[in-house]
Structure formats: structure tokens, C-alpha cells
Design an enzyme around this catalytic site. Structure first.
Site, mmCIF file in Angstrom:
data_model
loop_
_atom_site.group_PDB
_atom_site.id
_atom_site.type_symbol
_atom_site.label_atom_id
_atom_site.label_comp_id
_atom_site.label_asym_id
_atom_site.label_seq_id
_atom_site.Cartn_x
_atom_site.Cartn_y
_atom_site.Cartn_z
ATOM 1 N N CYS A 1 -46.634 55.344 21.627
ATOM 2 C CA CYS A 1 -48.145 55.247 22.084
ATOM 3 C C CYS A 1 -48.962 54.792 20.801
ATOM 4 C CB CYS A 1 -48.733 56.060 23.079
ATOM 5 S SG CYS A 1 -49.007 57.636 22.018
ATOM 6 N N ASN B 1 -50.052 58.931 19.228
ATOM 7 C CA ASN B 1 -48.784 60.016 19.500
ATOM 8 C C ASN B 1 -49.545 61.247 19.443
ATOM 9 O OD1 ASN B 1 -46.114 61.155 17.065
ATOM 10 N ND2 ASN B 1 -46.183 60.881 19.607
ATOM 11 N N ARG C 1 -50.186 60.196 25.127
ATOM 12 C CA ARG C 1 -49.147 59.686 26.119
ATOM 13 C C ARG C 1 -47.792 59.858 25.836
ATOM 14 N NH1 ARG C 1 -51.574 54.092 26.085
ATOM 15 N NH2 ARG C 1 -52.130 54.655 24.013
HETATM 16 P P1 4NP Z 1 -52.403 58.162 22.719
HETATM 17 O O1 4NP Z 1 -54.040 58.331 22.945
HETATM 18 O O2 4NP Z 1 -51.998 56.695 22.272
HETATM 19 O O3 4NP Z 1 -51.832 58.481 23.998
HETATM 20 O O4 4NP Z 1 -51.917 59.434 21.717
HETATM 21 C C1 4NP Z 1 -54.808 58.045 21.811
HETATM 22 C C2 4NP Z 1 -55.018 59.045 20.727
HETATM 23 C C3 4NP Z 1 -55.995 58.651 19.937
HETATM 24 C C4 4NP Z 1 -56.686 57.679 19.601
HETATM 25 C C5 4NP Z 1 -56.348 56.352 20.499
HETATM 26 C C6 4NP Z 1 -55.425 56.629 21.747
HETATM 27 N N1 4NP Z 1 -57.531 57.218 18.697
HETATM 28 O O5 4NP Z 1 -58.233 56.128 18.655
HETATM 29 O O6 4NP Z 1 -57.754 58.227 17.800
#
Ligand code: 4NP
Length: 166
Positions: A11, A14, A17
């Protein structure tokens, strides 16, 4: 099969998701008695959260369904991953584009033979219309429950796909 099948969930950060997919799929693999034959990892295309634990909302939602995310730590996707994993499974199309962008600098010999790069939800049952796992980071707790619903469905389909190739 004489070597493990290696699965990498991807994702953006990390921390939401892909660690959820990692924890859910690890339990499916263990419950099926296949822990020696299927290796699981997860990573992010971005590096902002490297070394961090999963988001506590993701950890809490997963724990309420019996999945452990506590021991996971965020890492970033590397070029070496393309030579190691049999399945590279992005959560959304943006992750997929980033994966293809990184791989475009590699030669064929750097990429594992017969590697499958597919949206993870392509393995989910038809009950869901979605093809991407939506990013729950900026939403409420309900978003994490929906992410789990989608991931549980895709995990079932993925395990069946791997077992059919074993
Ligand atoms: P993930 O969610 O891709 O599902 O881990 C996110 C976590 C952090 C960020 C974006 C998406 N961020 O921009 O910090």
C-alpha cells in the site's frame, strides 16, 4: 512444491491496509497448516512511516477479529523485492502505478519468473463491487472495518489461488 511461495502486500504507507492484509493472510496460512510453504510480508511504496507499528486503529480493528498486527513494522518497497516475491499485490491503482514505475528500471533477469502483480481485490468474491481497498487513514473507524471485510474476502480467494498452483 520444494520452495515457499512468497507473497508481498503493498500500500502507500504500510501502516493501514497492507499490514492488515499481512496479518489476515498470515492467520489464514497458519490455520491451513501452510506456514512452512507460504511466506508473507508487506511494504509501502512511500517511506514516511518506515520502522513504525501499524496505525492503532488498524491494529484494534484487526484484533477484534482475531488478527495480530502488533509485531509488524513498516518498510518501503525495494527493487530487490521484484527478484524475490511470487505475488506482489497492491491495494489500489495508485500503488500499482508506483510498482510499475519502480519495476520499469529493471531488466527481465531482475524480476522473478512468473511473478504475479495484481490488485489484491481481484481475488475477492463477487459480493464486492470495489476493485481497490480504499485508504482509511483520514477517515473514521468504520473505514477500517470495511477494509477488513474486503481483505478477508480477497484473502480467501488468494489462498485458493496459491493452493491450486501447489
Ligand atoms: P496505508 O494508509 O497506505 O493503508 O498504510 C496510509 C497511511 C499513511 C499515509 C497515507 C496512507 N500518509 O500519507 O502518511
Amino acid at each position: 512444491m520444494d520452495r515457499p511461495v512468497r507473497v508481498l502486500f503493498v500500500c502507500l504507507g504500510n501502516i493501514c491496509r497492507s499490514p492488515t492484509a499481512h496479518g489476515v493472510f498470515l492467520k489464514r496460512v497458519a490455520d491451513a497448516g501452510l506456514a512452512d510453504q507460504i511466506e508473507v510480508d508487506s511494504c509501502g511504496t512511500g517511506g514516511w512511516h518506515v520502522g513504525e507499528r501499524p496505525d492503532r486503529r488498524a491494529t484494534a480493528a484487526a484484533a477484534s477479529r482475531g488478527y495480530q498486527l502488533d509485531s509488524l513494522r513498516a518498510r518501503q518497497l525495494t527493487l530487490e523485492d521484484f527478484g524475490f516475491y511470487d505475488y506482489i499485490l497492491p491495494m489500489d491503482r495508485s500503488n500499482m502505478a508506483d510498482i510499475h514505475g519502480l519495476a520499469s528500471g529493471l531488466s527481465e533477469s531482475d524480476i522473478k519468473q512468473d511473478q504475479v502483480v495484481r490488485l489484491f481485490l481481484s481475488f475477492a468474491a463477487d459480493e464486492f463491487d470495489e476493485v481497490e481497498v480504499p485508504d482509511p487513514y483520514y477517515g473514521g473507524d468504520q473505514g477500517f472495518e470495511h477494509v477488513l471485510d474486503l481483505i478477508e474476502s480477497a484473502a480467501t480467494g488468494l489462498l485458493a489461488d496459491i493452493q491450486a498452483r501447489m
